[in-house]
Design a protein around this motif. Structure first.
Motif, short mmCIF file in Angstrom:
data_model
loop_
_atom_site.label_atom_id
_atom_site.label_comp_id
_atom_site.label_asym_id
_atom_site.label_seq_id
_atom_site.Cartn_x
_atom_site.Cartn_y
_atom_site.Cartn_z
N UNK A 51 0.83 -1.21 0.00
CA UNK A 51 0.00 0.00 0.00
C UNK A 51 0.86 1.27 0.00
N UNK A 52 0.48 2.32 -0.72
CA UNK A 52 -0.78 2.46 -1.46
C UNK A 52 -0.70 2.02 -2.93
N UNK A 53 0.40 1.35 -3.33
CA UNK A 53 0.52 0.90 -4.72
C UNK A 53 -0.54 -0.16 -5.04
N UNK A 54 -0.57 -1.23 -4.23
CA UNK A 54 -1.56 -2.29 -4.40
C UNK A 54 -1.71 -3.01 -3.07
N UNK A 55 -2.97 -3.28 -2.70
CA UNK A 55 -3.23 -3.93 -1.41
C UNK A 55 -4.66 -4.47 -1.39
N UNK A 56 -4.89 -5.39 -0.45
CA UNK A 56 -6.22 -5.97 -0.28
C UNK A 56 -7.05 -5.08 0.64
N UNK A 57 -8.33 -4.97 0.31
CA UNK A 57 -9.25 -4.23 1.16
C UNK A 57 -10.65 -4.83 1.00
N UNK A 248 -0.96 10.46 -21.04
CA UNK A 248 -2.28 11.06 -20.84
C UNK A 248 -2.56 11.28 -19.36
N UNK A 249 -2.27 10.27 -18.54
CA UNK A 249 -2.54 10.37 -17.10
C UNK A 249 -1.69 11.46 -16.44
N UNK A 250 -0.44 11.57 -16.88
CA UNK A 250 0.44 12.61 -16.33
C UNK A 250 -0.07 13.99 -16.73
N UNK A 251 -0.46 14.13 -18.01
CA UNK A 251 -0.96 15.42 -18.50
C UNK A 251 -2.24 15.83 -17.77
N UNK A 252 -3.07 14.84 -17.45
CA UNK A 252 -4.33 15.11 -16.76
C UNK A 252 -4.17 15.18 -15.24
N UNK A 253 -2.91 14.99 -14.77
CA UNK A 253 -2.60 14.96 -13.32
C UNK A 253 -3.40 13.88 -12.60
N UNK A 254 -3.70 12.81 -13.32
CA UNK A 254 -4.49 11.73 -12.76
C UNK A 254 -3.66 10.85 -11.81
N UNK A 255 -2.37 10.69 -12.10
CA UNK A 255 -1.55 9.81 -11.25
C UNK A 255 -1.45 10.38 -9.84
N UNK A 256 -1.25 11.69 -9.73
CA UNK A 256 -1.23 12.34 -8.42
C UNK A 256 -2.57 12.11 -7.71
N UNK A 257 -3.65 12.21 -8.45
CA UNK A 257 -4.98 11.97 -7.90
C UNK A 257 -5.13 10.53 -7.42
N UNK A 258 -4.62 9.58 -8.23
CA UNK A 258 -4.70 8.16 -7.87
C UNK A 258 -3.93 7.87 -6.59
N UNK A 259 -2.73 8.46 -6.47
CA UNK A 259 -1.89 8.25 -5.28
C UNK A 259 -2.61 8.76 -4.03
N UNK A 260 -3.21 9.93 -4.14
CA UNK A 260 -3.94 10.50 -3.01
C UNK A 260 -5.14 9.64 -2.64
N UNK A 261 -5.91 9.21 -3.63
CA UNK A 261 -7.09 8.37 -3.37
C UNK A 261 -6.69 7.05 -2.70
N UNK A 262 -5.62 6.43 -3.23
CA UNK A 262 -5.19 5.14 -2.67
C UNK A 262 -4.66 5.32 -1.24
N UNK A 263 -3.95 6.40 -1.00
CA UNK A 263 -3.42 6.68 0.35
C UNK A 263 -4.57 6.89 1.34
N UNK A 264 -5.61 7.58 0.90
CA UNK A 264 -6.78 7.80 1.75
C UNK A 264 -7.49 6.49 2.06
N UNK A 265 -7.51 5.57 1.08
CA UNK A 265 -8.14 4.27 1.28
C UNK A 265 -7.36 3.43 2.29
N UNK A 266 -6.02 3.56 2.28
CA UNK A 266 -5.20 2.86 3.26
C UNK A 266 -5.51 3.36 4.66
N UNK A 267 -5.56 4.67 4.81
CA UNK A 267 -5.79 5.28 6.11
C UNK A 267 -7.19 5.00 6.64
N UNK A 268 -8.11 4.69 5.73
CA UNK A 268 -9.49 4.44 6.13
C UNK A 268 -9.71 3.01 6.60
N UNK A 269 -8.66 2.17 6.51
CA UNK A 269 -8.81 0.77 6.91
C UNK A 269 -9.06 0.65 8.41
#
Length: 269
Positions: A51-57, A248-269
């Motif tokens: 986590x937050x790259x890949x993990x079970x939830x 495309x994901x870098x241009x759309x700043x989606x990767x930064x968004x994905x990292x934040x979302x995944x980190x929030x999901x880890x903390x919500x466990x």
């Protein structure tokens, strides 16, 4: 004879008509083609303990593999017009699985080292993170420099960039390798190791949940090679397609968004 001849002709025509009716019409482009048609799939190999790259939830009572690597993989599959299938395995088994065709690509926080490039093809880097030294909170003051780790018991993930860091930057290190990050953290907590080397976002997710471990001041000096998608050697077309998605994901700043979302999901466990 004429009667028999007419009967034979009628029989042949009847059989021809039956055969024609039994034939399925050929599926046209854009049509599903019925039950015989299958949607293209692409199989992702990952080690879902990072986590937050890949993990079970557990989501809605169902165990799922999530994380920002999974989000990126889903985007790559979507752009390829394929359905993503995820296979969870030990980190050191990922490259062999790719080479034998058991998976089509790897996203697992994998650094594209020169050694790995000899056996697989890599996309461009999609994310870069630093390496951290994790120690027990009670020992934090002991480890302020890399020299303070000399001769210590260091636990790292098997076949990882962290293993190389331990070998090259910690003098006389007593290195132990394990396949799963959860086991590495447990080894440290149980005092079977003095320190662990873990990538920053992964280390952060663990220390935020467990106050008995912390990130030490000692910091490895590592060229930031980052993480990339791995494909079987000779898969340049797939590499090119993945690179387009990453751009495309870098241009759309989606990767930064994905990292934040995944980190929030880890903390919500």
């Amino acid at each position: 004879m004429k009667k028999w001849g007419l009967t034979l002709i009628a029989l042949v025509l009847s059989l021809s008509l039956i055969a024609a009716c039994g034939q399925k019409p050929e599926a046209q482009p854009g049509e599903s083609g019925g039950a015989d048609a299958q949607k293209k799939t692409i199989t992702l190999g990952t080690s879902a303990d990072y986590p937050p790259y890949e993990f079970h939830k557990s989501i809605d009572g169902k165990d799922q593999i999530i994380g920002f690597d999974i989000m990126i993989a889903q985007e790559i599959a979507k752009d390829m017009g394929a359905e993503l299938v995820v296979r969870d395995m030990k980190f050191d088994g990922l490259l062999p699985a790719l080479q034998t065709g058991n998976v089509d690509m790897i996203l697992s926080g994998m650094t594209p080292t020169e050694e790995r490039k000899k056996s697989v093809d890599f996309s461009k880097t999609y994310y870069t993170a630093k390496q951290m030294i994790v120690v027990r909170a009670e020992d934090k003051e002991q480890y302020k420099t890399m020299e303070s780790l000399t001769g210590k018991r260091i636990v790292v993930q098997k076949a990882s960039i962290q293993e190389t860091v331990a070998k090259e930057q910690i003098k006389d290190a007593k290195i132990k390798t394990l396949s799963k990050i959860t086991d590495i953290v447990l080894e440290l907590k149980n005092k079977n190791a003095d320190a662990a080397i873990i990538e920053l976002p992964v280390a952060t997710s663990h220390v935020n949940k467990d106050k008995t471990i912390v990130i030490a001041e000692a910091t490895p000096s590592v060229e930031e090679a980052g993480s990339a998608v791995a494909f079987k050697k000779g898969s340049q077309e797939m590499v090119d397609q993945a690179n387009k998605t990453i751009d495309r994901l870098i241009a759309e700043k989606k990767i930064e968004q994905f990292v934040t979302e995944a980190s929030n999901q880890v903390e919500a466990e």
